[in-house]
Scaffold this motif. Structure first.
Motif, short mmCIF file in Angstrom:
data_model
loop_
_atom_site.label_atom_id
_atom_site.label_comp_id
_atom_site.label_asym_id
_atom_site.label_seq_id
_atom_site.Cartn_x
_atom_site.Cartn_y
_atom_site.Cartn_z
N TYR A 29 0.82 -1.29 -0.06
CA TYR A 29 0.11 0.06 -0.07
C TYR A 29 0.83 1.38 0.18
O TYR A 29 0.69 2.09 -0.56
CB TYR A 29 -0.97 -0.09 1.08
N THR A 30 1.74 1.12 0.51
CA THR A 30 2.86 2.41 0.83
C THR A 30 3.36 2.78 -0.48
O THR A 30 3.18 3.84 -1.03
CB THR A 30 4.10 2.11 1.88
N TRP A 31 3.99 1.72 -1.29
CA TRP A 31 4.54 2.16 -2.54
C TRP A 31 3.29 2.61 -3.69
O TRP A 31 3.76 3.11 -4.50
CB TRP A 31 5.31 0.82 -2.88
N LEU A 37 0.67 9.57 -5.79
CA LEU A 37 0.93 10.82 -5.54
C LEU A 37 2.17 11.36 -6.48
O LEU A 37 1.65 12.45 -6.83
CB LEU A 37 1.47 11.02 -4.07
N LEU A 38 2.88 10.56 -6.73
CA LEU A 38 3.89 10.92 -7.99
C LEU A 38 3.47 10.96 -9.28
O LEU A 38 3.53 11.89 -10.08
CB LEU A 38 5.16 10.18 -7.73
N GLY A 39 2.51 10.11 -9.63
CA GLY A 39 2.13 10.17 -10.82
C GLY A 39 0.87 11.06 -11.02
O GLY A 39 0.24 11.24 -12.19
N GLY A 40 0.18 11.65 -9.95
CA GLY A 40 -1.19 12.38 -10.17
C GLY A 40 -0.86 13.64 -11.20
O GLY A 40 -1.51 14.26 -11.59
N LEU A 41 0.62 13.98 -10.84
CA LEU A 41 0.99 15.19 -11.77
C LEU A 41 0.97 15.17 -13.27
O LEU A 41 0.52 16.02 -13.80
CB LEU A 41 2.56 15.83 -11.30
N PHE A 42 1.18 13.91 -13.64
CA PHE A 42 1.27 13.59 -15.04
C PHE A 42 -0.08 13.49 -15.55
O PHE A 42 -0.56 13.77 -16.79
CB PHE A 42 2.09 12.37 -15.54
N LEU A 135 -4.54 20.33 -10.33
CA LEU A 135 -3.20 20.56 -10.65
C LEU A 135 -2.46 21.18 -9.44
O LEU A 135 -1.32 20.83 -9.06
CB LEU A 135 -3.14 21.64 -11.78
N PRO A 136 -3.12 22.46 -8.90
CA PRO A 136 -2.41 22.76 -7.87
C PRO A 136 -2.18 21.83 -6.39
O PRO A 136 -1.05 21.47 -5.82
CB PRO A 136 -3.05 23.78 -7.19
N LEU A 137 -3.02 20.84 -6.33
CA LEU A 137 -3.28 19.83 -5.31
C LEU A 137 -2.06 18.89 -5.73
O LEU A 137 -1.11 18.44 -4.93
CB LEU A 137 -4.28 19.01 -5.28
N SER A 138 -1.75 18.29 -6.81
CA SER A 138 -0.94 17.44 -7.39
C SER A 138 0.49 18.18 -7.20
O SER A 138 1.50 17.31 -6.90
CB SER A 138 -1.22 16.94 -8.65
N ILE A 139 0.63 19.33 -7.61
CA ILE A 139 1.87 20.02 -7.58
C ILE A 139 2.43 20.00 -6.13
O ILE A 139 3.61 19.66 -5.67
CB ILE A 139 2.10 21.44 -7.95
N LEU A 140 1.46 20.05 -4.98
CA LEU A 140 1.77 20.27 -3.61
C LEU A 140 2.29 18.90 -3.11
O LEU A 140 3.01 18.62 -2.57
CB LEU A 140 0.75 20.91 -2.85
N THR A 141 1.20 17.89 -3.47
CA THR A 141 1.55 16.41 -2.97
C THR A 141 2.65 15.86 -3.74
O THR A 141 3.39 15.28 -3.03
CB THR A 141 0.18 15.66 -3.12
N PHE A 142 3.09 16.22 -4.86
CA PHE A 142 4.13 15.56 -5.49
C PHE A 142 5.26 16.23 -5.00
O PHE A 142 6.48 15.53 -4.81
CB PHE A 142 4.25 15.97 -7.05
N SER A 143 5.51 17.35 -4.60
CA SER A 143 6.55 18.12 -4.01
C SER A 143 6.84 17.69 -2.86
O SER A 143 8.22 17.12 -2.36
CB SER A 143 6.57 19.67 -4.11
N ARG A 203 0.32 8.57 3.40
CA ARG A 203 -0.78 8.17 4.07
C ARG A 203 -1.94 9.37 4.08
O ARG A 203 -2.89 9.43 3.55
CB ARG A 203 -0.96 7.46 5.28
N ALA A 204 -1.42 10.56 4.96
CA ALA A 204 -2.10 11.57 5.30
C ALA A 204 -2.42 12.32 3.76
O ALA A 204 -3.47 12.82 3.53
CB ALA A 204 -1.30 12.62 5.94
N PHE A 205 -1.52 12.25 2.73
CA PHE A 205 -1.86 13.19 1.54
C PHE A 205 -2.79 12.24 0.63
O PHE A 205 -3.66 12.97 0.02
CB PHE A 205 -0.62 13.19 0.64
N CYS A 206 -2.76 10.94 0.71
CA CYS A 206 -3.88 10.06 0.01
C CYS A 206 -5.23 10.35 0.77
O CYS A 206 -6.21 10.32 0.01
CB CYS A 206 -3.49 8.46 0.29
N VAL A 207 -5.25 10.55 1.95
CA VAL A 207 -6.57 10.82 2.68
C VAL A 207 -7.19 12.08 2.20
O VAL A 207 -8.24 12.13 1.91
CB VAL A 207 -6.44 10.69 4.20
N ILE A 208 -6.23 13.12 2.06
CA ILE A 208 -6.54 14.49 1.69
C ILE A 208 -7.02 14.25 0.15
O ILE A 208 -8.10 15.07 -0.11
CB ILE A 208 -5.56 15.40 1.56
N GLU A 209 -6.25 13.76 -0.67
CA GLU A 209 -6.75 13.61 -2.12
C GLU A 209 -8.14 12.86 -2.41
O GLU A 209 -8.97 13.46 -3.33
CB GLU A 209 -5.70 13.02 -2.88
N ALA A 210 -8.22 11.84 -1.58
CA ALA A 210 -9.41 11.02 -1.85
C ALA A 210 -10.59 11.94 -1.09
O ALA A 210 -11.65 11.88 -1.62
CB ALA A 210 -9.13 9.71 -1.19
#
Length: 442
Positions: A29-31, A37-42, A135-143, A203-210
């Motif tokens: 799950y972690t990976w 999170l990393l692929g969301g930007l693309f 887009l802004p959310l993905s930039i933030l979580t990606f970074s 995990r926290a970033f995924c909860v926010i995105e979902a």
């Protein structure tokens, strides 16, 4: 590989991340969450471009040239829907989060009609909002994800990379590493951070995105409630139809099976009784004759009771000739004089006929047992969208469905098709039982 859903998003689901930090680090799950999170930007970059085009292209064309504007809207709306499909699939594949698609109009071959339906569709505009927010959310979580993973790894690489630094000196935020001993201390600090920080951050970033994606990519509460109500109505209709079919089957089996055997038994006992001589003076023969006579009477009584039972379940006359004939036959057998008036423009659905018959049959039985009435009036008439069944008697009154009488079962049976049963029975009478049955059963 099956991935469990996020526990904060779906209460009752087990936490997909183990409590052990080492196991959490190597958890699938972690990976998968990190890949999400990393692929969301693309995905966010082309989605944002489509969202900008959607809000800036079709309406100027519509004002200048109606048909090209409509075509541009329909094409861009289709692209928005594809983005929603891709994003829901990505959340399902990487996080195991199921997001039901919003209710959308279907293409009927008419661009203008489809344009109007899509223009009024709230699900489409929520998808457009997601394209802008993503887009802004993905930039933030990606970074942040990249930083939380690369920071501990950079610290852990200090013992190996120290000789590559100028003057063999690595400068960090508030200290400098100049020898291997301090480099290994930094390695230990990086290892601790790797075990504790990135996993929980991901995990926290995924909860926010979902949490953001669910209302924008999926259905709103009203759509989900409407779908749930529709599913419950369909399920209830199947249960009601199944129960009615089962009653018909029982009636048919009783009529063609047990009842015919009892009739044959009664006929055999009658023939045996006819062959027994009368007044032979032999006490044993007289005792046998009396037993046969008693058995013959019991068999005829059983046939009568079985016929009454089958009529109460689903009488054949109701299927063959309809509600008017069935209620007239019911009134003819009632010990209390009963007048029946059926005024319907057409024959109701079978389930409505069966429940109306059951209501009248149960009401007549209750009146005969408890009401001390001298007459009963049964009325069945059509309302705008329902059939109203009214049973009135001049008995002593005082009937109350709340006391667990047979009226409670009637109310439950009527409620099974969204009907309503009311009883007006003041002490001293008269008693008026009224059942409103929807013409179009749910």
């Amino acid at each position: 590989m099956a991935v469990q859903q996020l526990a904060p998003l779906d209460a009752g689901e087990p936490d997909p991340i183990p409590a052990n930090p080492l196991l959490a680090l190597v958890s699938p799950y972690t990976w998968l969450a990190t890949i999400h999170l990393l692929g969301g930007l693309f995905v966010a970059i082309p989605s944002f471009v489509v969202g900008v085009l959607f809000l800036s292209l079709w309406w100027p064309l519509l004002m200048a040239f109606v048909f090209p504007g409509v075509i541009a809207f329909v094409v861009l709306a289709g692209c928005i829907r594809v983005i929603g499909f891709v994003e829901r699939a990505r959340f399902r594949a990487t996080l195991g989060v199921q997001i039901l698609p919003p209710v959308m109009p279907t293409w009927d071959g008419h661009p203008l009609r489809y344009f109007g339906a899509m223009l009024r569709c709230g699900g489409l505009w929520r998808l457009v909002a997601y394209c802008w927010v993503q887009l802004p959310l993905s930039i933030l979580t990606f970074s942040l994800t990249l930083g939380f993973w690369s920071g501990p790894l950079a610290l852990m690489a200090t013992p190996v990379m120290l000789h590559w630094y100028p003057n063999h000196r690595a400068n960090f935020w508030f200290f400098a590493v100049t020898d291997q001993r301090s480099a290994w201390l930094v390695f230990a600090a990086g290892l601790v951070l790797l075990l504790l920080v990135p996993v929980q951050a991901v995990r926290a970033f995924c909860v926010i995105e979902a949490a953001i994606a669910r209302p924008l990519l999926g259905r709103n509460v009203a759509d989900e409630l409407r779908e749930r109500v529709g599913e419950l109505e369909t399920t209830r209709r199947r249960v009601v139809d199944s129960a009615e079919d089962e009653r018909k089957r029982i009636e048919r089996d009783l009529h063609d099976g047990a009842q015919q055997r009892l009739v044959a038994l009664a006929m055999a006992l009658g023939r045996a009784k006819a062959r027994m001589p009368d007044n032979t003076g032999d006490p044993e023969q007289q005792a046998v004759r009396d037993l046969i006579d008693e058995a013959h009477g019991e068999a005829k009584q059983a046939i009568t009771e079985l016929r009454d039972l089958t009529r109460g379940l689903h009488p054949p006359v109701l299927t063959d000739r309809g509600l008017d004939a069935a209620l007239s036959a019911l009134a003819a057998r009632s010990p209390v004089p009963t007048q029946v008036n059926v005024d319907l423009p057409e024959r109701p659905p079978p389930i409505l006929e069966a429940i109306a018959y059951f209501v009248v049959a149960e009401a007549l039985t209750n009146v005969a047992k408890h009401a001390e009435a001298s007459r009963i009036a049964v009325s069945v008439r059509n309302l705008s969208d329902a059939v109203r069944v009214t049973v009135t008697d001049d008995g002593v009154g005082g009937a109350d469905p709340r006391h667990g009488s047979g009226l409670t079962g009637l109310a439950d049976r009527v409620a099974g098709i969204d009907g309503r049963l009311t009883v007006d029975s003041p002490p001293g009478g008269p008693t008026v039982l009224c059942a409103d049955l929807p013409w179009r059963t749910p």
